[in-house]
Design a protein around this motif. Structure first.
Motif, PDB file in Angstrom:
ATOM      1  N   ARG A  88     -79.125 -46.139 -30.603  1.00  0.00           N
ATOM      2  CA  ARG A  88     -79.663 -46.925 -31.709  1.00  0.00           C
ATOM      3  C   ARG A  88     -79.541 -48.413 -31.385  1.00  0.00           C
ATOM      4  O   ARG A  88     -80.464 -49.197 -31.591  1.00  0.00           O
ATOM      5  CB  ARG A  88     -78.867 -46.576 -32.971  1.00  0.00           C
ATOM      6  CG  ARG A  88     -79.324 -47.259 -34.211  1.00  0.00           C
ATOM      7  CD  ARG A  88     -80.618 -46.659 -34.698  1.00  0.00           C
ATOM      8  NE  ARG A  88     -81.601 -47.709 -34.913  1.00  0.00           N
ATOM      9  CZ  ARG A  88     -82.886 -47.476 -35.125  1.00  0.00           C
ATOM     10  NH1 ARG A  88     -83.335 -46.232 -35.105  1.00  0.00           N
ATOM     11  NH2 ARG A  88     -83.704 -48.466 -35.330  1.00  0.00           N
TER      12      ARG A  88
ATOM     13  N   MET B 238     -87.754 -45.817 -31.183  1.00  0.00           N
ATOM     14  CA  MET B 238     -87.913 -44.673 -32.065  1.00  0.00           C
ATOM     15  C   MET B 238     -86.740 -43.719 -32.008  1.00  0.00           C
ATOM     16  O   MET B 238     -86.902 -42.553 -31.716  1.00  0.00           O
ATOM     17  CB  MET B 238     -89.208 -43.918 -31.705  1.00  0.00           C
ATOM     18  CG  MET B 238     -90.430 -44.764 -31.861  1.00  0.00           C
ATOM     19  SD  MET B 238     -90.505 -45.447 -33.529  1.00  0.00           S
ATOM     20  CE  MET B 238     -91.111 -47.079 -33.184  1.00  0.00           C
TER      21      MET B 238
ATOM     22  N   ARG C 232     -84.018 -41.976 -34.121  1.00  0.00           N
ATOM     23  CA  ARG C 232     -83.613 -41.722 -35.510  1.00  0.00           C
ATOM     24  C   ARG C 232     -82.205 -41.153 -35.470  1.00  0.00           C
ATOM     25  O   ARG C 232     -82.022 -40.005 -35.080  1.00  0.00           O
ATOM     26  CB  ARG C 232     -84.558 -40.716 -36.174  1.00  0.00           C
ATOM     27  CG  ARG C 232     -86.012 -41.111 -36.116  1.00  0.00           C
ATOM     28  CD  ARG C 232     -86.345 -42.064 -37.234  1.00  0.00           C
ATOM     29  NE  ARG C 232     -87.789 -42.330 -37.269  1.00  0.00           N
ATOM     30  CZ  ARG C 232     -88.285 -43.490 -37.700  1.00  0.00           C
ATOM     31  NH1 ARG C 232     -87.481 -44.445 -38.114  1.00  0.00           N
ATOM     32  NH2 ARG C 232     -89.578 -43.671 -37.733  1.00  0.00           N
ATOM     33  N   THR C 233     -81.283 -41.980 -35.825  1.00  0.00           N
ATOM     34  CA  THR C 233     -79.910 -41.441 -35.841  1.00  0.00           C
ATOM     35  C   THR C 233     -79.299 -41.638 -37.207  1.00  0.00           C
ATOM     36  O   THR C 233     -79.702 -42.524 -37.924  1.00  0.00           O
ATOM     37  CB  THR C 233     -79.021 -42.130 -34.798  1.00  0.00           C
ATOM     38  OG1 THR C 233     -79.381 -43.479 -34.704  1.00  0.00           O
ATOM     39  CG2 THR C 233     -79.127 -41.446 -33.456  1.00  0.00           C
TER      40      THR C 233
END
Lengths: 196, 416
Positions: B315, B413, B415-416
């Motif tokens: 992230r 991109m 997504r955590t």
């Protein structure tokens, strides 16, 4: 505004616009610049100079101070940096304008509430006045009341900077606030992969 | 700013980063400690004798002559006649000659006969001179000076009588003529600490009634008669030589080596000590190799923990990318973090090794006679530290490269 359901390719489109993903064929042009033709380092530079990005959430480096988070893009964008006389003061001004407590500047970004974090992300996107602000569902992590307040602040500041705002959302009710609303399904056709 | 962010990022992972730094710091401490002790041991070894320009004795191996005369180890070499010593002493290049005679013992300690000049001429560790912990040099025929270890291990005091044994590891004692301890030397960290020193004449006197390996039958010669005798020795084991000018060392060495009357050999103690250290010092290579492996292991640990942290930092990488950072920025950030860890670990390591040395130095000195120098980190230590940091940075290229690839693939991109 770009409207579309999740999985409809919104994020991929944003990646293309930001020049992080390259198209397999065709060109991508942003503000008159064909970014798919740029070298990777020039593309990174172009992104830093022209686009302020706000994600859905987890926008900030949690270990860094709010101030460092806001100033981060200036590190990679000399032109944006040149537009700001005193970066720290500008960061403080943006914080005030976005209803953030000024004491937050020195705090670790990870300590802020989600709503505050999103506003810090907006401040970061706005600093140095890039011509384009891209926001990827910036309100989906917020509750309804905060959403409205957040959008009010976002619009006011984008207008103050004189930037264009490209926002992705799946919520059609927000469409009234935008000059143009595009359904992603009208511009994106799922392409079956060539088999040969 | 990047530096500040890198530090903040390290602080955010304080526990794992702290442990990683600690393991590198300990390995650096070990490596530097080994290096310090190695250098200290070598200096102490090579400082066993100094201020002596040449040692000459009967022709033998140079290491054998050195071992026997300086370390009192190994088999005795042949003797040198007194005339030869006189001839050498008469050379114009020679400033002083101190003959020494070995062969007797006192319990486990060797006895060395020499002249009083020995106490003035002998130097160790560069310019250190002999000091007396108590008493003074011998001035009577039956006076003896003992080294610090002799006094400590046998519990001897100044003024006490001691009996020397004939030969080495023998049961035949010179009990008729006990010596009186006139002085005890302060600790030198050299083989002198384990030596009983008497005058050449005293050594000669106790052997008057001996012939070959055995005692002559009949009653011993009374002391008064001994004192009246000419006790100039027939021969000695070797002699230490000082020259007037160092320029003449080799000239004198050649002269001694070419001496016609009997086969002699002169060695430069410094050179012979270095030769000997190369044999003794083989163990040091193993020691260094092991401690270098420990450092490498610690650096591997750092690389592994960086690899492990990559996934949870995806992230973060996306944020860097979104704000204009290139994949190279991310690679640089990881390398910078590794360098920071290396620098911090090295600083801790240096501090630690000095603290430990400072704490145990008196102990090492009194136990091994090894005085370890403590100073500002020298060029060699800085070199070692630089290599450690550099290797850490190189090792971080592996996870760095992985992060580079990941950030290219992920883009923004995650997504955590």
């Amino acid at each position: 505004m770009l409207l579309g359901q999740s999985g409809s390719g919104k994020s991929t489109l944003l990646s293309l616009i930001c020049g992080i993903v390259l198209p397999d064929s065709g060109d991508v042009a942003v503000i008159g610049q064909k970014i798919s033709a740029l070298r990777p380092s020039a593309r990174d530079r172009f992104r830093a100079e022209t686009i302020g990005l706000v994600f859905q959430q987890f926008n900030l480096l949690p270990y860094a101070s709010v101030a460092d988070n806001i100033l981060l893009p200036l590190r990679f964008a000399p032109a944006r940096r040149a537009r700001v006389d005193d970066p720290l003061r500008e960061a403080a001004r943006l914080c005030r304008a976005l209803d953030l407590p000024e004491a937050a500047l020195g705090q670790s970004a990870g300590r802020l509430s989600v709503g505050q974090q999103q506003r810090v992300a907006v401040a970061r996107a706005l600093i140095g006045a890039p011509p384009l602000i891209v926001a990827d569902e910036p309100t989906s992590a917020l509750d309804a009341e905060t959403q409205t307040a957040f959008l009010d602040l976002l619009f006011a500041q984008v207008r103050a900077v004189g930037a264009s705002l490209l926002m992705v959302s799946h919520d059609p009710r927000l469409g009234a606030r935008f000059d143009r609303v595009l359904q992603i399904s009208t511009i994106v056709r799922p392409l079956s992969r060539p088999t040969s | 700013m990047i530096l500040r962010l890198a530090i903040a990022s390290l602080r955010a992972r304080a526990l794992t980063v702290g442990l990683t730094i600690l393991s590198i710091a300990l390995s650096v401490t070990l490596f530097l400690g080994v290096e310090k002790i190695r250098i200290g041991a070598q200096q102490s070894f090579e400082g066993t004798i100094s201020g002596t320009d040449l040692i000459f004795g009967a022709r033998a191996g140079s290491v054998q002559l050195l071992l026997h005369t300086v370390f009192r180890i190994g088999t005795p070499t042949n003797n040198v006649t007194w005339e030869s010593v006189q001839d050498v002493a008469a050379r114009p290049e020679v400033a002083w000659v101190v003959p020494i005679s070995l062969g007797d013992s006192h319990f486990q300690f060797r006895v060395m006969g020499t002249t009083a000049a020995f106490f003035d001429r002998f130097r160790y560790r560069g310019t250190q001179t002999l000091r007396f912990a108590s008493g003074q040099a011998f001035d009577d025929l039956f006076d003896a000076v003992i080294g610090a270890d002799v006094a400590a291990e046998l519990g001897y005091q100044e003024g006490q009588p001691i009996v020397l044994s004939h030969g080495i590891a023998s049961f035949v004692a010179h009990e008729d003529w006990p010596f009186r301890i006139s002085g005890i030397l302060a600790r030198t960290g050299t083989p002198l600490d384990r030596t009983v020193i008497v005058s050449l004449e005293g050594l000669e006197a106790i052997h008057v009634d001996w012939q070959g390996g055995g005692r002559r039958p009949g009653s011993p010669t009374p002391k008064a008669a001994l004192r009246a005798m000419d006790l100039t020795p027939q021969s000695v084991t070797a002699a230490l030589v000082g020259v007037e000018s160092r320029l003449h060392i080799f000239q004198l060495q050649r002269w001694i080596n070419g001496y016609r009357q009997e086969p002699l050999m002169a060695i430069l103690p410094g050179v012979a000590l270095s030769e000997l250290w190369q044999i003794v010092g083989l163990a040091e290579i193993a020691l260094r190799a092991v401690s270098a492996m420990v450092v490498i292991t610690a650096l591997f640990g750092m690389t592994a923990s960086t690899f492990a942290s990559l996934n949870e930092r995806r992230r973060e990488m996306a944020i860097w990318r979104a704000n204009g950072g290139s994949p190279g920025t991310i690679l640089g950030l990881l390398v910078l973090e590794a360098v920071l860890m290396g620098v911090i670990a090295s600083l801790i390591g240096i501090a630690l090794v000095h603290a430990v040395l400072f704490a145990i130095r008196p102990l090492i000195d009194s136990t091994f006679g090894l005085w370890l120098p403590i100073g500002w980190p020298g060029a060699q230590e800085l070199m070692i530290v630089a290599v450690v940091i550099g290797t850490g940075a190189l090792a971080s290229l592996l996870p760095g490269w992985r992060a580079y690839r990941m950030s290219l693939a992920d883009g923004m991109m995650v997504r955590t």
